[in-house]
Design an enzyme around this catalytic site. Structure first.
Site, PDB file in Angstrom:
ATOM      1  N   GLY A 258      32.775  41.602  30.248  1.00 35.71           N
ATOM      2  CA  GLY A 258      32.091  40.319  30.195  1.00 35.71           C
ATOM      3  C   GLY A 258      32.057  39.622  28.859  1.00 35.71           C
TER       4      GLY A 258
ATOM      5  CD  GLU B  88      34.135  49.037  33.923  1.00 33.08           C
ATOM      6  OE1 GLU B  88      34.152  50.112  34.528  1.00 33.08           O
ATOM      7  OE2 GLU B  88      33.670  47.994  34.403  1.00 33.08           O
ATOM      8  N   PRO B  89      36.098  45.884  28.962  1.00 34.76           N
ATOM      9  CG  PRO B  89      36.904  46.000  26.775  1.00 34.76           C
ATOM     10  CD  PRO B  89      36.234  46.823  27.834  1.00 34.76           C
TER      11      PRO B  89
ATOM     12  NE  ARG C  60      36.496  35.872  30.510  1.00 27.64           N
ATOM     13  CZ  ARG C  60      36.736  35.196  31.629  1.00 27.64           C
ATOM     14  NH1 ARG C  60      37.643  34.259  31.651  1.00 27.64           N
ATOM     15  NH2 ARG C  60      36.051  35.459  32.725  1.00 27.64           N
TER      16      ARG C  60
ATOM     17  NE  ARG D 260      39.702  31.903  34.183  1.00 31.18           N
ATOM     18  CZ  ARG D 260      38.981  31.277  33.285  1.00 31.18           C
ATOM     19  NH1 ARG D 260      39.558  30.434  32.442  1.00 31.18           N
ATOM     20  NH2 ARG D 260      37.685  31.489  33.203  1.00 31.18           N
TER      21      ARG D 260
ATOM     22  CE1 TYR E 233      36.043  31.532  39.137  1.00 31.92           C
ATOM     23  CE2 TYR E 233      37.872  31.529  37.597  1.00 31.92           C
ATOM     24  CZ  TYR E 233      37.214  32.091  38.665  1.00 31.92           C
ATOM     25  OH  TYR E 233      37.723  33.219  39.250  1.00 31.92           O
TER      26      TYR E 233
ATOM     27  CB  CYS F 208      50.791  19.069  47.831  1.00 29.35           C
ATOM     28  SG  CYS F 208      51.600  17.572  48.225  1.00 29.35           S
ATOM     29  CD  GLU F 209      44.252  21.637  46.647  1.00 27.80           C
ATOM     30  OE1 GLU F 209      45.062  22.025  47.501  1.00 27.80           O
ATOM     31  OE2 GLU F 209      43.052  21.925  46.669  1.00 27.80           O
TER      32      GLU F 209
ATOM     33  CE1 TYR G  47      39.774  38.757  35.647  1.00 29.70           C
ATOM     34  CE2 TYR G  47      39.063  37.832  33.540  1.00 29.70           C
ATOM     35  CZ  TYR G  47      39.013  38.842  34.492  1.00 29.70           C
ATOM     36  OH  TYR G  47      38.205  39.926  34.282  1.00 29.70           O
TER      37      TYR G  47
HETATM   38  N1  LLP Z   1      34.155  45.378  35.017  1.00 31.85           N
HETATM   39  C1  LLP Z   1      33.803  44.873  36.208  1.00 31.85           C
HETATM   40  C2  LLP Z   1      33.100  45.717  37.158  1.00 31.85           C
HETATM   41  C3  LLP Z   1      34.100  43.545  36.537  1.00 31.85           C
HETATM   42  O1  LLP Z   1      33.722  43.050  37.704  1.00 31.85           O
HETATM   43  C4  LLP Z   1      34.799  42.746  35.595  1.00 31.85           C
HETATM   44  C5  LLP Z   1      35.174  41.368  35.928  1.00 31.85           C
HETATM   45  C6  LLP Z   1      35.161  43.320  34.368  1.00 31.85           C
HETATM   46  C7  LLP Z   1      34.803  44.636  34.106  1.00 31.85           C
HETATM   47  C8  LLP Z   1      35.895  42.554  33.319  1.00 31.85           C
HETATM   48  O2  LLP Z   1      35.190  41.474  32.834  1.00 31.85           O
HETATM   49  P1  LLP Z   1      35.754  40.612  31.600  1.00 31.85           P
HETATM   50  O3  LLP Z   1      35.660  41.436  30.361  1.00 31.85           O
HETATM   51  O4  LLP Z   1      37.170  40.267  31.898  1.00 31.85           O
HETATM   52  O5  LLP Z   1      34.878  39.423  31.556  1.00 31.85           O
HETATM   53  N2  LLP Z   1      38.425  35.457  37.689  1.00 31.85           N
HETATM   54  C9  LLP Z   1      37.335  35.147  36.780  1.00 31.85           C
HETATM   55  C10 LLP Z   1      36.757  36.391  36.176  1.00 31.85           C
HETATM   56  C11 LLP Z   1      36.226  37.347  37.209  1.00 31.85           C
HETATM   57  C12 LLP Z   1      35.730  38.616  36.571  1.00 31.85           C
HETATM   58  C13 LLP Z   1      35.341  39.607  37.584  1.00 31.85           C
HETATM   59  N3  LLP Z   1      34.942  40.867  37.058  1.00 31.85           N
HETATM   60  C14 LLP Z   1      37.856  34.198  35.710  1.00 31.85           C
HETATM   61  O6  LLP Z   1      39.011  33.794  35.762  1.00 31.85           O
HETATM   62  O7  LLP Z   1      37.095  33.824  34.805  1.00 31.85           O
END
Ligand code: LLP
Length: 447
Positions: free
Chosen positions: A247, A289-290, A292, A329, A333, A360-361, A389
């Site tokens: 996150g 769990e990074p 992004r 994205r 979002y 086409c959108e 993503y």
């Molecule tokens: N761990 C779990 C259980 C998760 O659900 C996620 C992301 C992560 C780790 C990794 O999170 P990060 O560090 O990448 O923020 N598609 C969306 C993001 C969805 C994230 C879902 N879970 C976007 O494009 O922003």
């Protein structure tokens, strides 16, 4: 546009990434093209290693949903991180890339029996159990296979991180995990403990994605420690592992103010130590769990500019040869991006344009208000921060082919995912026999 990682402007006035001229990349590999800066990915992995693994003996699992290919698995393995997977497909990719099974953590709110079997056969290190059905299913599968599955329990701590509605996953009204405030989480712990083939190692949560407030992480760590205390009091089980998910927010565009990774580490480790002291518990091993933040800023998408449409007094649309099919994205979002003309880095901005794709959108937009030099067909547009993503959420809407992915480093570029072609689009198409012959419809005679 902010230059990131190894990006620079070269003597030709072109954008350069990983020592490779981006205009040349477009010529050599075609567009749209995803470009991943290997040095930058490794640099960030290094920061996570220093701040979490070395300093706090934590474990860092790269959330592969952000961007996964076999080459990426190899980089993550070499960098000493673990891998978080959420499906049989992600797991299979890791297996084929020979990723060490013990360093894999398997998630998902609706894991299928064959996915769990694959996980147990390959010997993944941790399975994050999400719901009652999975406790039963995994328990009996592990027993049949004569295994003990080491599990974490996914809980939903009731924390709302300030981020886009769809990206929140830790609040109470969530499809993920067992709810903490209503006692479900504690009940699920007891259920797990009653299953001999499951070894409950700890608890897991994830409060959301693209989170900037470090207090949210610290606060969550505190709530999770309260749960650890309650579990100990009620069952005598000491929580050995505390996984706080991912996150950590990154810089996409003006207004985004990410913290430093060390700050993130401090916020959570301080909270854990404080609460552990207060409750007289041994601090559990921290896991994160990074996703992004490891790959987001290391990715750039190159497009070729095509048609434009100027609506006087309204705006100018500039269309590129990709769009929501390679980057959904903004459509999903309202994500914001920065971009530049890779072939004219030294030209000043002269107009504000709206970058649209070729789908086409009407919602197929990448950026609404982008200051650029006077844009012409054939210009190479570089959209920054597309490493996370984008490829992983790309699609074939309108039967567009997915772009290639190249990995650049020290002036070299290698394809790590081939560009799709029309044959790839048809690979799984089948025509039933009865539809193979021409059978013209007889039209009623018109008067
Ligand atoms: N761990 C779990 C259980 C998760 O659900 C996620 C992301 C992560 C780790 C990794 O999170 P990060 O560090 O990448 O923020 N598609 C969306 C993001 C969805 C994230 C879902 N879970 C976007 O494009 O922003």
């Amino acid at each position: 546009m902010k230059l990131r990682g190894t990006m620079k402007v070269n003597l030709a006035g072109h954008l350069e990434i990983g020592g490779y001229d981006a205009v040349q990349l477009a010529r050599d590999f075609g567009t749209p093209l995803y470009v991943m800066d290997e040095a930058m990915i490794r640099e960030i992995c290094g920061q996570y290693r220093a701040s979490f693994i070395m300093k706090h003996h934590a474990e860092v699992f790269y959330a592969s949903k952000a961007f996964l290919t076999m080459a990426m698995c190899r980089i993550i393995e070499q960098e000493g991180l673990g891998l978080d997977v959420v499906s049989g497909g992600e797991l299979y990719t890791a297996i084929k890339a020979k990723f060490p099974p013990g360093r894999i953590c398997f998630h998902g709110n609706n894991k299928q029996l064959d996915e769990l079997r694959l996980a147990l056969e390959y010997g993944v290190g941790r399975i994050v159990v999400d719901n009652y059905r999975e406790i039963e299913m995994l328990g009996s599968l592990a027993e049949q296979m004569g295994r003990t599955a080491e599990v974490l329990l996914r809980v939903s701590p009731g924390v709302e991180a300030h981020t886009h509605e769809y990206i929140k996953t830790g609040q109470i009204d969530s499809k993920f995990g067992f709810t903490v405030p209503n006692g479900q989480a504690l009940d699920a712990v007891k259920r797990c403990l009653a299953v001999k083939s499951l070894e409950l190692r700890g608890i897991h949560c994830h409060i959301g994605s693209q989170v900037f407030e470090m207090e949210s992480f610290g606060y969550t760590a505190g709530i999770m420690m309260e749960l650890a205390r309650d579990i100990y009091r009620e069952t005598g089980l000491e929580i050995k592992e505390l996984n706080l998910g991912g996150g950590f927010g990154i810089y996409y565009a003006e207004g985004d103010e990410p913290s430093r990774i060390e700050k993130y580490a401090e916020a959570v480790t301080d909270a854990i130590a404080r609460k552990a002291g207060e409750y007289g518990l041994k601090p559990p091993r921290l896991m994160i769990e990074p996703g992004r933040s490891i790959v987001g800023e290391a990715g750039t998408t190159l497009y070729t500019v095509g048609s434009t449409k100027e609506i006087p007094g309204v705006r100018k649309y500039v269309a590129v040869d990709g769009g929501m099919s390679d980057n959904p994205r903004h459509a999903l979002y309202q994500a914001r991006y920065e971009a530049c003309l890779a072939n004219r880095m030294n030209s000043p901005a002269e107009e504000k344009v709206a970058i649209t794709g070729k789908c086409c959108e009407s919602g197929d937009m990448l950026i609404w208000d982008l200051p650029l030099p006077k844009v012409e067909a054939g210009d190479i547009l570089a959209v920054a921060c597309t490493g996370a993503y984008n490829y992983s959420m790309s699609m074939n809407y309108n039967r567009l082919c997915r772009p290639a992915v190249v990995l650049v480093q020290d002036g070299a570029a290698e394809v790590i995912v081939e560009r799709e072609n029309y044959e790839d689009l048809l690979r799984n198409d089948r025509i039933p026999k009865r539809l193979r012959q021409a059978k013209p419809v007889r039209l009623a005679s018109r008067r």
